[in-house]
Design an enzyme around this catalytic site. Structure first.
Site, PDB file in Angstrom:
ATOM      1  N   GLU A  77       0.825  -1.205   0.000  1.00 25.46           N
ATOM      2  CA  GLU A  77       0.000   0.000   0.000  1.00 25.46           C
ATOM      3  C   GLU A  77       0.864   1.263   0.000  1.00 25.46           C
ATOM      4  O   GLU A  77       0.874   2.022   0.960  1.00 25.46           O
ATOM      5  CB  GLU A  77      -0.965  -0.008   1.184  1.00 25.46           C
ATOM      6  CG  GLU A  77      -0.338  -0.430   2.488  1.00 25.46           C
ATOM      7  CD  GLU A  77      -1.346  -0.467   3.635  1.00 25.46           C
ATOM      8  OE1 GLU A  77      -1.258   0.401   4.501  1.00 25.46           O
ATOM      9  OE2 GLU A  77      -2.212  -1.368   3.622  1.00 25.46           O
ATOM     10  N   PRO A  78       1.591   1.482  -1.084  1.00 22.78           N
ATOM     11  CA  PRO A  78       2.435   2.669  -1.158  1.00 22.78           C
ATOM     12  C   PRO A  78       1.625   3.944  -1.342  1.00 22.78           C
ATOM     13  O   PRO A  78       0.563   3.929  -1.960  1.00 22.78           O
ATOM     14  CB  PRO A  78       3.289   2.412  -2.402  1.00 22.78           C
ATOM     15  CG  PRO A  78       2.430   1.537  -3.255  1.00 22.78           C
ATOM     16  CD  PRO A  78       1.636   0.681  -2.320  1.00 22.78           C
ATOM     17  N   ARG A 102       6.591  19.380   5.075  1.00 22.58           N
ATOM     18  CA  ARG A 102       7.607  18.330   5.287  1.00 22.58           C
ATOM     19  C   ARG A 102       8.980  18.845   5.742  1.00 22.58           C
ATOM     20  O   ARG A 102       9.568  18.268   6.653  1.00 22.58           O
ATOM     21  CB  ARG A 102       7.771  17.461   4.031  1.00 22.58           C
ATOM     22  CG  ARG A 102       6.488  16.717   3.650  1.00 22.58           C
ATOM     23  CD  ARG A 102       6.725  15.757   2.498  1.00 22.58           C
ATOM     24  NE  ARG A 102       7.444  14.585   2.946  1.00 22.58           N
ATOM     25  CZ  ARG A 102       8.684  14.315   2.613  1.00 22.58           C
ATOM     26  NH1 ARG A 102       9.372  15.110   1.827  1.00 22.58           N
ATOM     27  NH2 ARG A 102       9.258  13.232   3.078  1.00 22.58           N
ATOM     28  N   TYR A 158       9.746  17.138   9.170  1.00 24.60           N
ATOM     29  CA  TYR A 158      10.648  15.977   9.127  1.00 24.60           C
ATOM     30  C   TYR A 158      12.073  16.341   8.729  1.00 24.60           C
ATOM     31  O   TYR A 158      12.853  15.444   8.398  1.00 24.60           O
ATOM     32  CB  TYR A 158      10.192  14.982   8.043  1.00 24.60           C
ATOM     33  CG  TYR A 158       8.795  14.484   8.103  1.00 24.60           C
ATOM     34  CD1 TYR A 158       8.243  13.972   9.278  1.00 24.60           C
ATOM     35  CD2 TYR A 158       8.007  14.468   6.945  1.00 24.60           C
ATOM     36  CE1 TYR A 158       6.951  13.476   9.289  1.00 24.60           C
ATOM     37  CE2 TYR A 158       6.719  13.972   6.961  1.00 24.60           C
ATOM     38  CZ  TYR A 158       6.194  13.483   8.135  1.00 24.60           C
ATOM     39  OH  TYR A 158       4.941  12.986   8.144  1.00 24.60           O
ATOM     40  N   CYS A 208       5.238  33.245  10.165  1.00 24.43           N
ATOM     41  CA  CYS A 208       5.973  33.746  11.320  1.00 24.43           C
ATOM     42  C   CYS A 208       6.358  32.603  12.254  1.00 24.43           C
ATOM     43  O   CYS A 208       5.794  32.424  13.335  1.00 24.43           O
ATOM     44  CB  CYS A 208       5.153  34.811  12.034  1.00 24.43           C
ATOM     45  SG  CYS A 208       5.098  36.292  11.024  1.00 24.43           S
TER      46      CYS A 208
END
Ligand code: ADP
Ligand code: ASP
Ligand code: MG
Length: 868
Positions: free
Chosen positions: A746-747, A785, A789, A816
């Protein structure tokens, strides 16, 4: 040759074992020597090692191996074969090979005194240099041969020096040798060849410089001759940030100062003998490390004028480290305890390397390259030490060292490194007082496989500043031609680029998805025969056009909320519910009821659901998500296995789940596990399927194993594209072991990441304290992202795609928050200006689907390109 013998400007070239073992390499040696002589108008000294492997054989013979005669016979045969390869007569080595054989019949051979051992060990270099001189002359070069022992003299014994090191690990005289250069330059030929590794002992016999010591021979000659340069020619194009054989991503270190090079060599980089640097440093002779096979590459330069660059330069490993731990019960505070302890080491001729101390314990390490640490010596030392303290010898250990300037100010960047060591049993940590290294001592077996991980962590954290171009060169993998390049991204094609600029004109920020790229990924996965069912994890990007494209390619759709399920049926009203997989985490029970009512597959991941709401699940077929107890993945926030992860049924509770399911007449038809995202390690997949199959067999009714997603995407140039073919082969092997089960995947990210870009407009271009920033009208609200991460996305200036990417920019958004940064140090054209259209690449997964209206900024627009 008609060059005046009075020219006394020398350059020293040292060639290691692999560089002298083949004919074509001798051709290179001849060419290089001639080239250097011509370039400098001076003279060349070539220093050589023995043919590769020969010193190992001689060491065995010197150690009294039972089959010494066979070994000598093999050495004779090998050298004669090499003469034949070089088309030289057998007489070239006749005398030398006879001398080698005679050493076995020497009266000393029975007792093997150290002077005899040194003579045995020295034969390899005498042979190789004799062959070399004959061959180079046969090619018409003006080469003379010299016995290094006539020029390099072992220093007289130092206090406390053992007999062993006075003979087999000597240092040589290289200072205050008045008239050396003049005498040396009186040799009649312009080019000379001599041996590494050997010197003259004070008693007139042979002395040895220690394993790998030929580099140091070259350095001694360099210092004694005041050479313009000492070049160490070997089988790698320089000193790397780690041993390139262990770490393919290791970076070439193009420029080092003597001190860092010294530290890297001392802590384990075999490419340069640690004692070779000091003579050159003191005499101010620059050094270079170069590759005989790739002589065009610039290699590593070591000299005194390199600008110091703070940061970790290398990580090295030494094996065979011996730790001696001493518990000094009750005696610790006594005056003179340590003096007594170290006196015993002195008496056994052992020099201590690292020291760690606690209130009742002192632990020291012994480095085998500096000591003769035989079992006899250790036993004698332990016996003596046990008179004054409790002794434990811990072997074999590995010392892993980070080397670089300013180690102490880097500690905050080393958290991942500490965490990685935290998983091992660390016996000792030592930080050098010169602030150049930090060493961890662990069991040798635990060190295997660790260096590539640590090296990655050092780069990711910024502790190893690989962006400093004056120090860090290309990766070994690139030099070695082992890189599968990333294909050119779709958005660089002229037609697509024009289309993107048109779309940007309609308003930014805007996500644009290229459907042909999505279909291409789908077809790549369809081609993998071992996979029976494919679901697309729509959370990565639920744009209806993408769902329709993937449904048309035969993909099922995986949803994690009722909202996603409803979205699927809104986009695809006729979609077969059996092709929907619902895999929620802590969702309200009503969502399970609604999705089951629609006829979709449901995955559950805890037994409490069955206990609490038996009627919702009674009589159903369900998939079960199990937490296999360990996680993996590109970042700890996407690591979804283990005790701290909220996902999955604990493996300890599977039996309990099965019993509860039976009682409710539930059939468990699938087992699912997903350990994280961005997983490249193929053994990881195999281990995972093996474990899942074990559970599936226990459960009995399982038909399908769902191995989740997690296929990595190459976001940066440093990432290699995921090797789908190797993965397919691995899955086929796994499938062959477990033929009873079908495999599902399930990519999410893999399907759409590269298909999407985020277009934004440059707002302002600002310089502050030497940092150039370009601001965009998209921020972390549009693409989370990087902030969430630390993810890397390439960024291009689409308006100026043909301009050189010549300067480093920091690319930031308008939010900000200090984390509103897309990338530090991304190369962009220096011409970048406000209103340019900027493109953030590989943003198709978890881009729009995570976007927010934070700071009251509008959500990005979305567009699709489909010209398939
Ligand atoms: P030579 O026989 O030419 O003296 P060595 O085998 O002694 O060559 O040294 C070269 C080897 O050093 C390389 O093949 C490589 O495996 C090893 N090595 C270990 N650490 C490093 C490093 N940091 N950079 C480059 N090479 C290294
Ligand atoms: N023969 C030596 C050894 O193998 C070569 C060298 O010193 O580089 O240790
Ligand atoms: Mg060497």
């Amino acid at each position: 040759m008609s060059v005046s013998p009075l020219v006394d400007r020398w350059i020293v070239l040292k060639f290691g074992g692999t560089s002298v073992s083949r004919r074509h390499r001798w051709n290179t040696i001849g060419e290089l020597a001639k080239k250097r002589a011509d370039e400098t108008g001076g003279r060349v000294l070539v220093v050589v090692s023995a043919l590769s492997g020969v010193t190992n054989e001689l060491t065995a013979i010197a150690d009294g191996a039972a089959d010494s005669r066979e070994r000598v016979a093999a050495l004779v045969a090998r050298h004669n074969e090499f003469l034949a390869e070089l088309e030289l007569g057998i007489d070239v080595l006749a005398e030398r090979l006879a001398a080698l054989q005679a050493l076995l019949d020497d009266p000393r051979a029975a007792r093997r005194p150290l002077d005899w051992q040194a003579e045995v060990l020295g034969q390899g270099e005498l042979l190789s240099s004799t062959i070399g001189a004959a061959y180079l002359r046969s090619t018409g070069l003006d080469f003379g041969w010299m016995d290094a022992r006539d020029w390099l003299h072992a220093l007289p014994p130092a206090p406390n020096q053992t007999e062993w090191s006075q003979r087999l690990s000597v240092n040589c005289q290289w200072q205050g040798e008045a008239g050396f250069r003049q005498r040396f330059s009186a040799q009649p030929t312009r080019m000379l060849i001599s041996q590494g590794f050997i010197a003259r002992h004070g008693d007139g016999g042979t002395a040895i410089l220690g394993r790998g010591g030929s580099d140091t021979s070259a350095a001694y000659f360099g210092a004694l001759l005041g050479a313009s340069r000492v070049e160490i020619w070997t089988d790698v194009p320089g000193m790397f940030s780690a041993n390139p054989r262990d770490v393919p991503d290791a970076r070439l270190l193009t420029r080092l100062d003597y001190y860092e090079a010294q530290e890297i060599a001392t802590t384990g980089a075999k490419v340069l003998h640690p004692r070779s640097i000091k003579p050159c440093r003191d005499a101010g002779v620059p050094m270079a490390i170069l590759d005989t096979e790739r002589s065009h590459l610039p290699g590593t330069s070591i000299d005194g004028s390199a600008e110091p660059v703070p940061g970790v330069k290398a990580i090295s490993r030494r094996n065979g480290i011996v730790l001696v731990s001493m518990e000094g019960i009750g005696m610790w505070q006594q005056v003179g305890f340590l003096a007594d302890v170290f006196d015993l080491f002195r008496r056994h001729g052992l020099s201590v390397d690292l020291i760690g101390s606690a209130e009742t314990n002192v632990t020291v390490s012994l480095d085998p390259s500096e000591n003769l640490v035989s079992t006899d010596v250790l036993a004698a030392l332990s016996a003596d030490l046990s008179e004054i303290c409790k002794v434990k010898v811990i072997v074999p250990c590995a010392a892993i060292t980070l080397v670089g300037r300013g180690m102490r100010s880097l500690l905050h960047k080393l958290s991942d490194v500490w965490a990685t060591f935290g998983k091992e049993r660390v016996h000792m940590i030592s930080q050098s007082s010169n602030d150049l290294n930090l060493t961890f001592v662990i069991d040798e077996a635990d060190a295997d496989g660790l260096l590539p991980i640590l090296h990655d962590e050092l780069i990711e954290s910024g502790a190893m500043p690989v962006y400093e171009e004056q120090v860090f060169g290309p990766r070994w993998r690139e030099i070695n031609g082992a890189v599968r390049p990333r294909p050119v991204p779709w958005w660089q094609a002229p037609a697509k680029r024009r289309r993107l600029l048109e779309l940007a004109a309609q308003g930014t920020p805007a996500y644009v998805y290229d459907l042909p790229t999505v279909r291409e990924r789908a077809r790549q996965l369809q081609a993998i025969g071992a996979i029976d069912r494919r679901f697309y994890a729509i959370k990565a990007n639920p744009h209806p056009a993408i769902l329709r494209a993937l449904a048309a390619e035969g993909f099922g759709l995986e949803c994690v909320s009722l909202g996603e399920v409803e979205h699927v049926f809104a986009a695809l009203p006729d979609f077969d519910p059996a092709r929907v997989l619902f895999t929620p985490s802590f969702a309200p029970i009503g969502e399970y009821e609604a999705v089951l009512a629609r006829g979709a597959n449901v995955t559950v991941d805890n037994v409490e659901l069955l206990h609490h709401w038996p009627e919702v699940f009674r009589g159903r077929a369900l998939w079960l998500r199990i937490d296999l107890g360990h996680g993996d993945g590109h970042h700890k926030k996407v690591n979804t296995g283990g005790k701290d992860a909220k996902f999955g049924l604990s493996a300890q509770r599977v039996d309990e789940f099965v019993a509860a399911a039976r009682a409710l007449d539930i059939r468990i038809t699938g087992v699912h596990a997903h350990l994280g995202s961005g997983i490249e390690n193929s053994s990881h997949w195999k281990q995972m399927v093996d474990e899942m199959a074990g559970f599936a067999r226990r459960i009995g009714s399982v038909e399908i194993l769902d191995i989740g997603g997690g296929l990595p995407v190459p976001y940066s140039d440093d990432d290699e594209p995921f090797d789908l073919e190797a993965w397919a082969v691995g899955l086929a092997e796994i499938k062959a072991v477990h033929p009873a089960f079908r495999l599902a995947i399930e990519p999410g990210r893999f399907m759409v990441a590269e298909a999407g870009v985020l277009l934004a407009r440059a707002t302002q271009v600002v310089e502050k304290d030497g940092v150039r920033r370009v601001g965009l009208d998209a921020g972390m609200n549009a693409l989370l992202r990087p902030a969430l991460y630390d993810a890397w996305h390439d960024i291009a200036n689409l308006s100026r795609l043909d301009d050189a990417r010549d300067v480093d920019f920091s690319v930031v958004g308008p939010i900000c928050e200090s984390s509103d940064v897309f990338a530090q140090r991304v190369k962009l054209p220096s011409t970048t200006a406000p209103a340019d259209v900027m493109l953030i690449a590989d943003a198709g997964a978890y881009g729009y689907s995570m976007a927010s209206r934070y700071n009251h900024r509008a959500l990005p627009r979305e567009d699709v390109i489909d010209d398939a």
